[in-house]
Design a protein around this motif. Structure first.
Motif, PDB file in Angstrom:
ATOM      1  N   LEU A  23       3.560 -10.645  -8.146  1.00 16.65           N
ATOM      2  CA  LEU A  23       3.252  -9.767  -7.012  1.00 16.65           C
ATOM      3  C   LEU A  23       4.505  -9.417  -6.218  1.00 16.65           C
ATOM      4  O   LEU A  23       4.651  -8.293  -5.741  1.00 16.65           O
ATOM      5  CB  LEU A  23       2.226 -10.426  -6.092  1.00 16.65           C
ATOM      6  CG  LEU A  23       0.784 -10.422  -6.560  1.00 16.65           C
ATOM      7  CD1 LEU A  23      -0.091 -11.207  -5.601  1.00 16.65           C
ATOM      8  CD2 LEU A  23       0.276  -9.005  -6.703  1.00 16.65           C
ATOM      9  N   GLY A  24       5.417 -10.384  -6.081  1.00 20.69           N
ATOM     10  CA  GLY A  24       6.670 -10.116  -5.392  1.00 20.69           C
ATOM     11  C   GLY A  24       7.481  -9.048  -6.107  1.00 20.69           C
ATOM     12  O   GLY A  24       8.060  -8.166  -5.468  1.00 20.69           O
ATOM     13  N   ALA A  25       7.513  -9.115  -7.428  1.00 16.58           N
ATOM     14  CA  ALA A  25       8.240  -8.098  -8.189  1.00 16.58           C
ATOM     15  C   ALA A  25       7.583  -6.722  -8.034  1.00 16.58           C
ATOM     16  O   ALA A  25       8.278  -5.709  -7.881  1.00 16.58           O
ATOM     17  CB  ALA A  25       8.308  -8.495  -9.663  1.00 16.58           C
ATOM     18  N   LEU A  26       6.266  -6.685  -8.035  1.00 16.64           N
ATOM     19  CA  LEU A  26       5.567  -5.403  -7.874  1.00 16.64           C
ATOM     20  C   LEU A  26       5.768  -4.821  -6.476  1.00 16.64           C
ATOM     21  O   LEU A  26       6.017  -3.618  -6.332  1.00 16.64           O
ATOM     22  CB  LEU A  26       4.079  -5.582  -8.166  1.00 16.64           C
ATOM     23  CG  LEU A  26       3.709  -5.861  -9.614  1.00 16.64           C
ATOM     24  CD1 LEU A  26       2.215  -6.172  -9.741  1.00 16.64           C
ATOM     25  CD2 LEU A  26       4.086  -4.688 -10.493  1.00 16.64           C
ATOM     26  N   VAL A  27       5.670  -5.660  -5.453  1.00 19.80           N
ATOM     27  CA  VAL A  27       5.865  -5.187  -4.082  1.00 19.80           C
ATOM     28  C   VAL A  27       7.314  -4.758  -3.869  1.00 19.80           C
ATOM     29  O   VAL A  27       7.590  -3.751  -3.212  1.00 19.80           O
ATOM     30  CB  VAL A  27       5.441  -6.268  -3.063  1.00 19.80           C
ATOM     31  CG1 VAL A  27       5.876  -5.917  -1.657  1.00 19.80           C
ATOM     32  CG2 VAL A  27       3.944  -6.460  -3.120  1.00 19.80           C
ATOM     33  N   GLY A  28       8.264  -5.490  -4.445  1.00 21.83           N
ATOM     34  CA  GLY A  28       9.670  -5.114  -4.326  1.00 21.83           C
ATOM     35  C   GLY A  28       9.967  -3.786  -4.992  1.00 21.83           C
ATOM     36  O   GLY A  28      10.692  -2.953  -4.449  1.00 21.83           O
ATOM     37  N   ALA A  29       9.388  -3.576  -6.177  1.00 25.74           N
ATOM     38  CA  ALA A  29       9.609  -2.311  -6.886  1.00 25.74           C
ATOM     39  C   ALA A  29       8.945  -1.153  -6.142  1.00 25.74           C
ATOM     40  O   ALA A  29       9.547  -0.086  -5.972  1.00 25.74           O
ATOM     41  CB  ALA A  29       9.075  -2.411  -8.310  1.00 25.74           C
ATOM     42  N   ALA A  30       7.714  -1.351  -5.689  1.00 25.86           N
ATOM     43  CA  ALA A  30       7.022  -0.283  -4.960  1.00 25.86           C
ATOM     44  C   ALA A  30       7.730   0.019  -3.648  1.00 25.86           C
ATOM     45  O   ALA A  30       7.895   1.184  -3.276  1.00 25.86           O
ATOM     46  CB  ALA A  30       5.576  -0.686  -4.704  1.00 25.86           C
ATOM     47  N   GLY A  31       8.154  -1.015  -2.953  1.00 23.77           N
ATOM     48  CA  GLY A  31       8.867  -0.807  -1.692  1.00 23.77           C
ATOM     49  C   GLY A  31      10.191  -0.100  -1.889  1.00 23.77           C
ATOM     50  O   GLY A  31      10.611   0.700  -1.054  1.00 23.77           O
ATOM     51  N   SER A  32      10.871  -0.388  -3.000  1.00 29.02           N
ATOM     52  CA  SER A  32      12.137   0.289  -3.289  1.00 29.02           C
ATOM     53  C   SER A  32      11.942   1.783  -3.458  1.00 29.02           C
ATOM     54  O   SER A  32      12.791   2.578  -3.059  1.00 29.02           O
ATOM     55  CB  SER A  32      12.759  -0.290  -4.563  1.00 29.02           C
ATOM     56  OG  SER A  32      13.091  -1.636  -4.377  1.00 29.02           O
ATOM     57  N   LEU A  33      10.830   2.157  -4.046  1.00 25.13           N
ATOM     58  CA  LEU A  33      10.551   3.578  -4.248  1.00 25.13           C
ATOM     59  C   LEU A  33      10.071   4.251  -2.964  1.00 25.13           C
ATOM     60  O   LEU A  33      10.477   5.366  -2.649  1.00 25.13           O
ATOM     61  CB  LEU A  33       9.520   3.749  -5.357  1.00 25.13           C
ATOM     62  CG  LEU A  33       9.949   3.249  -6.732  1.00 25.13           C
ATOM     63  CD1 LEU A  33       8.790   3.312  -7.704  1.00 25.13           C
ATOM     64  CD2 LEU A  33      11.135   4.038  -7.256  1.00 25.13           C
ATOM     65  N   VAL A  34       9.225   3.577  -2.216  1.00 22.36           N
ATOM     66  CA  VAL A  34       8.617   4.164  -1.024  1.00 22.36           C
ATOM     67  C   VAL A  34       9.620   4.290   0.115  1.00 22.36           C
ATOM     68  O   VAL A  34       9.625   5.289   0.832  1.00 22.36           O
ATOM     69  CB  VAL A  34       7.393   3.329  -0.589  1.00 22.36           C
ATOM     70  CG1 VAL A  34       6.908   3.712   0.786  1.00 22.36           C
ATOM     71  CG2 VAL A  34       6.282   3.480  -1.599  1.00 22.36           C
ATOM     72  N   GLN A  35      10.482   3.284   0.297  1.00 28.67           N
ATOM     73  CA  GLN A  35      11.373   3.298   1.454  1.00 28.67           C
ATOM     74  C   GLN A  35      12.349   4.458   1.413  1.00 28.67           C
ATOM     75  O   GLN A  35      12.743   4.968   2.437  1.00 28.67           O
ATOM     76  CB  GLN A  35      12.103   1.959   1.610  1.00 28.67           C
ATOM     77  CG  GLN A  35      12.994   1.555   0.475  1.00 28.67           C
ATOM     78  CD  GLN A  35      14.392   2.115   0.562  1.00 28.67           C
ATOM     79  OE1 GLN A  35      14.864   2.485   1.623  1.00 28.67           O
ATOM     80  NE2 GLN A  35      15.041   2.204  -0.560  1.00 28.67           N
ATOM     81  N   ALA A  36      12.747   4.876   0.230  1.00 33.07           N
ATOM     82  CA  ALA A  36      13.680   5.999   0.127  1.00 33.07           C
ATOM     83  C   ALA A  36      12.961   7.350   0.188  1.00 33.07           C
ATOM     84  O   ALA A  36      13.539   8.337   0.622  1.00 33.07           O
ATOM     85  CB  ALA A  36      14.469   5.898  -1.173  1.00 33.07           C
ATOM     86  N   ALA A  37      11.700   7.372  -0.221  1.00 36.84           N
ATOM     87  CA  ALA A  37      10.989   8.646  -0.299  1.00 36.84           C
ATOM     88  C   ALA A  37      10.551   9.161   1.066  1.00 36.84           C
ATOM     89  O   ALA A  37      10.602  10.361   1.313  1.00 36.84           O
ATOM     90  CB  ALA A  37       9.776   8.503  -1.214  1.00 36.84           C
ATOM     91  N   TRP A  38      10.115   8.275   1.930  1.00 40.67           N
ATOM     92  CA  TRP A  38       9.545   8.705   3.201  1.00 40.67           C
ATOM     93  C   TRP A  38      10.225   8.021   4.377  1.00 40.67           C
ATOM     94  O   TRP A  38       9.575   7.368   5.184  1.00 40.67           O
ATOM     95  CB  TRP A  38       8.057   8.399   3.254  1.00 40.67           C
ATOM     96  CG  TRP A  38       7.255   9.029   2.197  1.00 40.67           C
ATOM     97  CD1 TRP A  38       7.387  10.286   1.705  1.00 40.67           C
ATOM     98  CD2 TRP A  38       6.180   8.430   1.485  1.00 40.67           C
ATOM     99  NE1 TRP A  38       6.460  10.508   0.735  1.00 40.67           N
ATOM    100  CE2 TRP A  38       5.700   9.379   0.571  1.00 40.67           C
ATOM    101  CE3 TRP A  38       5.572   7.199   1.517  1.00 40.67           C
ATOM    102  CZ2 TRP A  38       4.651   9.131  -0.279  1.00 40.67           C
ATOM    103  CZ3 TRP A  38       4.534   6.944   0.673  1.00 40.67           C
ATOM    104  CH2 TRP A  38       4.080   7.902  -0.217  1.00 40.67           C
ATOM    105  N   PHE A  39      11.513   8.143   4.487  1.00 43.79           N
ATOM    106  CA  PHE A  39      12.227   7.475   5.568  1.00 43.79           C
ATOM    107  C   PHE A  39      11.894   8.136   6.899  1.00 43.79           C
ATOM    108  O   PHE A  39      11.837   9.368   6.943  1.00 43.79           O
ATOM    109  CB  PHE A  39      13.742   7.532   5.332  1.00 43.79           C
ATOM    110  CG  PHE A  39      14.530   6.739   6.311  1.00 43.79           C
ATOM    111  CD1 PHE A  39      14.614   5.375   6.186  1.00 43.79           C
ATOM    112  CD2 PHE A  39      15.159   7.348   7.379  1.00 43.79           C
ATOM    113  CE1 PHE A  39      15.327   4.629   7.090  1.00 43.79           C
ATOM    114  CE2 PHE A  39      15.874   6.614   8.294  1.00 43.79           C
ATOM    115  CZ  PHE A  39      15.955   5.245   8.150  1.00 43.79           C
ATOM    116  N   PRO A  40      11.633   7.471   7.964  1.00 47.15           N
ATOM    117  CA  PRO A  40      11.611   6.036   8.218  1.00 47.15           C
ATOM    118  C   PRO A  40      10.251   5.395   8.021  1.00 47.15           C
ATOM    119  O   PRO A  40      10.135   4.176   8.012  1.00 47.15           O
ATOM    120  CB  PRO A  40      12.033   5.923   9.673  1.00 47.15           C
ATOM    121  CG  PRO A  40      11.478   7.156  10.310  1.00 47.15           C
ATOM    122  CD  PRO A  40      11.557   8.220   9.227  1.00 47.15           C
ATOM    123  N   GLY A  41       9.203   6.212   7.859  1.00 48.89           N
ATOM    124  CA  GLY A  41       7.867   5.649   7.675  1.00 48.89           C
ATOM    125  C   GLY A  41       7.737   4.838   6.400  1.00 48.89           C
ATOM    126  O   GLY A  41       7.047   3.814   6.373  1.00 48.89           O
TER     127      GLY A  41
END
Length: 123
Positions: A23-41
Motif C-alpha cells: 500500500l505504501g508503494a501504491l500511495v507513493g506512486a499515486a502521490g508522485s503523479l498527483v502532486q505534480a499534476a494539480w499543484f498545489p491541491g
C-alpha cells in the motif's frame, strides 16, 4: 495470563506489514503523479493520502513498525520514480513541489510514528 502474542496474531501482524509495504508503494506512486499534476491541491491531496496510510498503519498494527513498513514502501516508490530512465523520461520534473512532497511525507511519517499509541480493544 501470558503477555506474548499467539502465533496466529503474530502471523496476522506480519501479513499487515506486507500489505502496508504494498500500500505504501501504491500511495507513493499515486502521490508522485498527483502532486505534480494539480499543484498545489494535488500536493495537499498526496500528503493527506500519505498521512492516512501512515496513521492507518499505526492503528492497524498498534506499533510504530506499521508506520515504518508503510513508509518504506512509500519511500521506495518515490525514490524509484525520481530516477531518470534511459530514454530521459522521469516523473519528477525537478522543481520545489517534489521536494515538498518528499520531505513532507517523511515528516508526516515521523509524526505518525511518534504519536502516542491508543490502547487496542480486543476483538
Amino acid at each position: 495470563m501470558s503477555t506474548t502474542a499467539s502465533p496466529a496474531s503474530q502471523g496476522a501482524r506480519f501479513t499487515w506489514y506486507a500489505v502496508l509495504v504494498v500500500l505504501g508503494a501504491l500511495v507513493g506512486a499515486a502521490g508522485s503523479l498527483v502532486q505534480a499534476a494539480w499543484f498545489p491541491g494535488g500536493l495537499l491531496l498526496a500528503l493527506l493520502g500519505a498521512a492516512g496510510l501512515f496513521y492507518g498503519g499505526l492503528r492497524a498494527t498498534g506499533t510504530q513498525a506499521g508506520v515504518f513498513t508503510a513508509g518504506v514502501g512509500w519511500l521506495l516508490a518515490v525514490i524509484l520514480l525520481s530516477n531518470t530512465r534511459p530514454e530521459g523520461d522521469r516523473v519528477f520534473t525537478g522543481d520545489g513541489s517534489e521536494l515538498l512532497y518528499l520531505f513532507g511525507g517523511m515528516a508526516i511519517a515521523v509524526m505518525c510514528a511518534t504519536l502516542f499509541r491508543l490502547p487496542r480493544t480486543p476483538l
